[in-house]
Design a protein around this motif. Structure first.
Motif, PDB file in Angstrom:
ATOM      1  N   THR A  86      -3.675  -3.011   9.383  1.00  0.00           N
ATOM      2  CA  THR A  86      -4.134  -2.761   8.016  1.00  0.00           C
ATOM      3  C   THR A  86      -4.241  -4.078   7.279  1.00  0.00           C
ATOM      4  O   THR A  86      -3.301  -4.868   7.264  1.00  0.00           O
ATOM      5  N   THR A  87      -5.393  -4.318   6.661  1.00  0.00           N
ATOM      6  CA  THR A  87      -5.604  -5.518   5.862  1.00  0.00           C
ATOM      7  C   THR A  87      -5.539  -5.154   4.378  1.00  0.00           C
ATOM      8  O   THR A  87      -5.411  -3.986   4.007  1.00  0.00           O
ATOM      9  N   ILE A  88      -5.673  -6.152   3.528  1.00  0.00           N
ATOM     10  CA  ILE A  88      -5.597  -5.931   2.084  1.00  0.00           C
ATOM     11  C   ILE A  88      -6.670  -4.954   1.619  1.00  0.00           C
ATOM     12  O   ILE A  88      -6.450  -4.150   0.696  1.00  0.00           O
ATOM     13  N   GLU A  89      -7.844  -4.973   2.266  1.00  0.00           N
ATOM     14  CA  GLU A  89      -8.909  -4.029   1.895  1.00  0.00           C
ATOM     15  C   GLU A  89      -8.546  -2.596   2.244  1.00  0.00           C
ATOM     16  O   GLU A  89      -9.047  -1.651   1.630  1.00  0.00           O
ATOM     17  N   GLY A  90      -7.670  -2.440   3.248  1.00  0.00           N
ATOM     18  CA  GLY A  90      -7.324  -1.111   3.730  1.00  0.00           C
ATOM     19  C   GLY A  90      -6.343  -0.349   2.869  1.00  0.00           C
ATOM     20  O   GLY A  90      -6.180   0.859   3.030  1.00  0.00           O
ATOM     21  N   ILE A  91      -5.667  -1.031   1.927  1.00  0.00           N
ATOM     22  CA  ILE A  91      -4.705  -0.323   1.083  1.00  0.00           C
ATOM     23  C   ILE A  91      -5.242  -0.070  -0.322  1.00  0.00           C
ATOM     24  O   ILE A  91      -4.675   0.740  -1.063  1.00  0.00           O
ATOM     25  N   GLY A  92      -6.316  -0.746  -0.692  1.00  0.00           N
ATOM     26  CA  GLY A  92      -6.889  -0.524  -2.014  1.00  0.00           C
ATOM     27  C   GLY A  92      -7.979  -1.528  -2.311  1.00  0.00           C
ATOM     28  O   GLY A  92      -7.947  -2.655  -1.833  1.00  0.00           O
ATOM     29  N   ASN A  93      -8.954  -1.106  -3.106  1.00  0.00           N
ATOM     30  CA  ASN A  93     -10.074  -1.989  -3.448  1.00  0.00           C
ATOM     31  C   ASN A  93     -10.719  -1.513  -4.745  1.00  0.00           C
ATOM     32  O   ASN A  93     -10.361  -0.462  -5.285  1.00  0.00           O
ATOM     33  N   SER A 117      -2.114 -14.130  -2.861  1.00  0.00           N
ATOM     34  CA  SER A 117      -1.817 -12.748  -3.252  1.00  0.00           C
ATOM     35  C   SER A 117      -2.015 -11.716  -2.145  1.00  0.00           C
ATOM     36  O   SER A 117      -1.167 -10.830  -1.985  1.00  0.00           O
ATOM     37  N   PRO A 118      -3.097 -11.763  -1.346  1.00  0.00           N
ATOM     38  CA  PRO A 118      -3.233 -10.769  -0.281  1.00  0.00           C
ATOM     39  C   PRO A 118      -2.064 -10.795   0.701  1.00  0.00           C
ATOM     40  O   PRO A 118      -1.574  -9.731   1.113  1.00  0.00           O
ATOM     41  N   GLY A 119      -1.611 -11.979   1.069  1.00  0.00           N
ATOM     42  CA  GLY A 119      -0.481 -12.076   1.979  1.00  0.00           C
ATOM     43  C   GLY A 119       0.804 -11.565   1.355  1.00  0.00           C
ATOM     44  O   GLY A 119       1.612 -10.899   2.015  1.00  0.00           O
ATOM     45  N   MET A 120       1.009 -11.872   0.076  1.00  0.00           N
ATOM     46  CA  MET A 120       2.179 -11.369  -0.639  1.00  0.00           C
ATOM     47  C   MET A 120       2.171  -9.843  -0.660  1.00  0.00           C
ATOM     48  O   MET A 120       3.180  -9.180  -0.368  1.00  0.00           O
ATOM     49  N   VAL A 121       1.035  -9.280  -1.030  1.00  0.00           N
ATOM     50  CA  VAL A 121       0.916  -7.817  -1.135  1.00  0.00           C
ATOM     51  C   VAL A 121       1.132  -7.150   0.221  1.00  0.00           C
ATOM     52  O   VAL A 121       1.837  -6.139   0.329  1.00  0.00           O
ATOM     53  N   MET A 122       0.522  -7.711   1.271  1.00  0.00           N
ATOM     54  CA  MET A 122       0.637  -7.085   2.583  1.00  0.00           C
ATOM     55  C   MET A 122       2.043  -7.206   3.154  1.00  0.00           C
ATOM     56  O   MET A 122       2.492  -6.348   3.916  1.00  0.00           O
ATOM     57  N   ASN A 123       2.757  -8.253   2.804  1.00  0.00           N
ATOM     58  CA  ASN A 123       4.150  -8.356   3.213  1.00  0.00           C
ATOM     59  C   ASN A 123       4.980  -7.268   2.527  1.00  0.00           C
ATOM     60  O   ASN A 123       5.800  -6.596   3.169  1.00  0.00           O
ATOM     61  N   MET A 124       4.759  -7.085   1.231  1.00  0.00           N
ATOM     62  CA  MET A 124       5.466  -6.043   0.492  1.00  0.00           C
ATOM     63  C   MET A 124       5.068  -4.657   0.984  1.00  0.00           C
ATOM     64  O   MET A 124       5.917  -3.757   1.115  1.00  0.00           O
ATOM     65  N   TYR A 125       3.799  -4.476   1.277  1.00  0.00           N
ATOM     66  CA  TYR A 125       3.333  -3.184   1.791  1.00  0.00           C
ATOM     67  C   TYR A 125       4.001  -2.857   3.119  1.00  0.00           C
ATOM     68  O   TYR A 125       4.446  -1.719   3.348  1.00  0.00           O
ATOM     69  N   SER A 126       4.100  -3.845   4.007  1.00  0.00           N
ATOM     70  CA  SER A 126       4.739  -3.632   5.305  1.00  0.00           C
ATOM     71  C   SER A 126       6.211  -3.280   5.135  1.00  0.00           C
ATOM     72  O   SER A 126       6.739  -2.412   5.837  1.00  0.00           O
ATOM     73  N   LEU A 127       6.872  -3.950   4.195  1.00  0.00           N
ATOM     74  CA  LEU A 127       8.271  -3.644   3.920  1.00  0.00           C
ATOM     75  C   LEU A 127       8.431  -2.211   3.423  1.00  0.00           C
ATOM     76  O   LEU A 127       9.311  -1.472   3.874  1.00  0.00           O
ATOM     77  N   SER A 128       7.583  -1.813   2.500  1.00  0.00           N
ATOM     78  CA  SER A 128       7.703  -0.480   1.912  1.00  0.00           C
ATOM     79  C   SER A 128       7.386   0.615   2.921  1.00  0.00           C
ATOM     80  O   SER A 128       8.017   1.672   2.922  1.00  0.00           O
ATOM     81  N   GLU A 129       6.417   0.377   3.794  1.00  0.00           N
ATOM     82  CA  GLU A 129       6.082   1.362   4.817  1.00  0.00           C
ATOM     83  C   GLU A 129       7.215   1.492   5.828  1.00  0.00           C
ATOM     84  O   GLU A 129       7.545   2.583   6.280  1.00  0.00           O
ATOM     85  N   GLY A 130       7.803   0.372   6.180  1.00  0.00           N
ATOM     86  CA  GLY A 130       8.862   0.405   7.176  1.00  0.00           C
ATOM     87  C   GLY A 130      10.172   0.971   6.659  1.00  0.00           C
ATOM     88  O   GLY A 130      10.964   1.528   7.411  1.00  0.00           O
ATOM     89  N   LYS A 131      10.406   0.851   5.342  1.00  0.00           N
ATOM     90  CA  LYS A 131      11.670   1.297   4.761  1.00  0.00           C
ATOM     91  C   LYS A 131      11.602   2.692   4.149  1.00  0.00           C
ATOM     92  O   LYS A 131      12.586   3.182   3.614  1.00  0.00           O
ATOM     93  N   ASN A 132      10.439   3.347   4.210  1.00  0.00           N
ATOM     94  CA  ASN A 132      10.301   4.685   3.638  1.00  0.00           C
ATOM     95  C   ASN A 132      10.738   4.750   2.174  1.00  0.00           C
ATOM     96  O   ASN A 132      11.468   5.644   1.758  1.00  0.00           O
ATOM     97  N   LYS A 133      10.331   3.761   1.409  1.00  0.00           N
ATOM     98  CA  LYS A 133      10.547   3.689  -0.041  1.00  0.00           C
ATOM     99  C   LYS A 133      11.966   3.289  -0.439  1.00  0.00           C
ATOM    100  O   LYS A 133      12.222   3.078  -1.613  1.00  0.00           O
ATOM    101  N   ASN A 134      12.898   3.239   0.482  1.00  0.00           N
ATOM    102  CA  ASN A 134      14.277   2.906   0.116  1.00  0.00           C
ATOM    103  C   ASN A 134      14.518   1.398   0.167  1.00  0.00           C
ATOM    104  O   ASN A 134      15.501   0.934   0.735  1.00  0.00           O
ATOM    105  N   LEU A 135      13.617   0.666  -0.434  1.00  0.00           N
ATOM    106  CA  LEU A 135      13.685  -0.791  -0.395  1.00  0.00           C
ATOM    107  C   LEU A 135      14.540  -1.292  -1.551  1.00  0.00           C
ATOM    108  O   LEU A 135      14.422  -0.812  -2.681  1.00  0.00           O
ATOM    109  N   THR A 136      15.399  -2.267  -1.277  1.00  0.00           N
ATOM    110  CA  THR A 136      16.265  -2.820  -2.313  1.00  0.00           C
ATOM    111  C   THR A 136      15.771  -4.192  -2.754  1.00  0.00           C
ATOM    112  O   THR A 136      15.014  -4.855  -2.036  1.00  0.00           O
TER     113      THR A 136
END
Length: 272
Positions: A86-93, A117-136
């Protein structure tokens, strides 16, 4: 053995064979073959984070579905067999609507030139997907050491992402009170409701995940081998004989050894 590599980018299936150069990175393929320029490139050594994309696959041993961030400049495209990328275009545009992570970063003024910014967002997106929203907040702060920003400053970026964490203080959450569903990662950009993952062309890997057979691609001057068991490794090594070879796993040595020169007349292995 398969003679090609199959994977998905934002739900679209791609096939890579011997017509693609052996030293092609996932970053080059995304930008020059898929023509998705939202994923940036800069250091080409995995040091700046501008090229980060999200990868979904099944763990080769536990078979548990996992999502994680990768530096696409280091990730060989021939290592992508069976993956959903998934790239930055794949999560929203702009056309379909932006992901809540994208909107939050903009609301906190966490983007100036925008290159990181795209790299920052995709890193955060990967974290959130992997943690099922329980990110601290602590996990967020410990997970951006590989992302560099040279103009905005890290405070607004971290504040933006920390506001999406389960333990974010009320005063931080209130800064984005005007954004709908601010605390939900998986919000449909089209209707604003919780994602049901029913859209056509959804970027899942179920269609190709069963195709995990070993890969053996004859490239000009070299071979690419993707093996799945130690037995496969020794079988390939026996066939190689005295020919030089290189093991490709995380490929982090690329920053120190020229991959182009190392690849000539070389047998490459990707131990999955």
């Amino acid at each position: 053995f398969e003679d090609k590599v199959t994977f998905k980018i934002n739900g679209e299936k791609y096939t890579v064979d011997a017509t693609v150069p052996a030293n092609t990175s996932l970053n080059t393929f995304i930008r020059d073959h898929s023509h998705l320029r939202g994923t940036k490139n800069m250091c080409h050594e995995g040091g700046c984070g501008a090229c980060i994309v999200s990868v979904t696959c099944k763990h080769p041993v536990t078979a548990v579905k996992q999502t994680y961030a990768v530096n696409s400049c280091l990730f060989p495209v021939f290592s992508c067999h069976g993956l959903a990328i998934t790239t930055i275009e794949g999560i929203g545009n702009k056309k379909d609507g932006y992901n809540i992570i994208q909107k939050t970063l903009a609301h906190f003024n966490g983007s100036q030139c925008g290159y990181c910014s795209p790299g920052m967002v995709m890193n955060m997106y990967s974290l959130s997907e992997g943690k099922n929203k329980n990110l601290t907040m602590k996990e967020v702060e410990n997970s951006f050491g590989g992302n560099i920003c040279r103009c905005t400053g890290y405070r607004p970026i971290l504040d933006a992402f920390k506001s999406l964490c389960v333990d974010a203080p009320p005063e931080l959450k209130k800064k984005c009170a005007d954004i709908e569903d601010i605390y939900k990662f998986k919000t449909c950009p089209k209707n604003g409701k919780p994602c049901q993952r029913s859209c056509e062309g959804e970027n899942t890997f179920e269609e190709i995940e069963n195709n995990i057979s070993p890969v053996y691609v004859a490239l000009p001057g070299s071979y690419w081998c993707r093996v799945t068991t130690p037995k496969d490794v020794f079988e390939i090594l026996n066939k190689a004989g005295e020919v030089s070879y290189m093991f490709v796993c995380g490929n982090t040595a690329h920053g120190y050894y020229d991959k182009v020169s190392a690849i000539v007349a070389t047998i490459l292995f990707h131990l999955y």
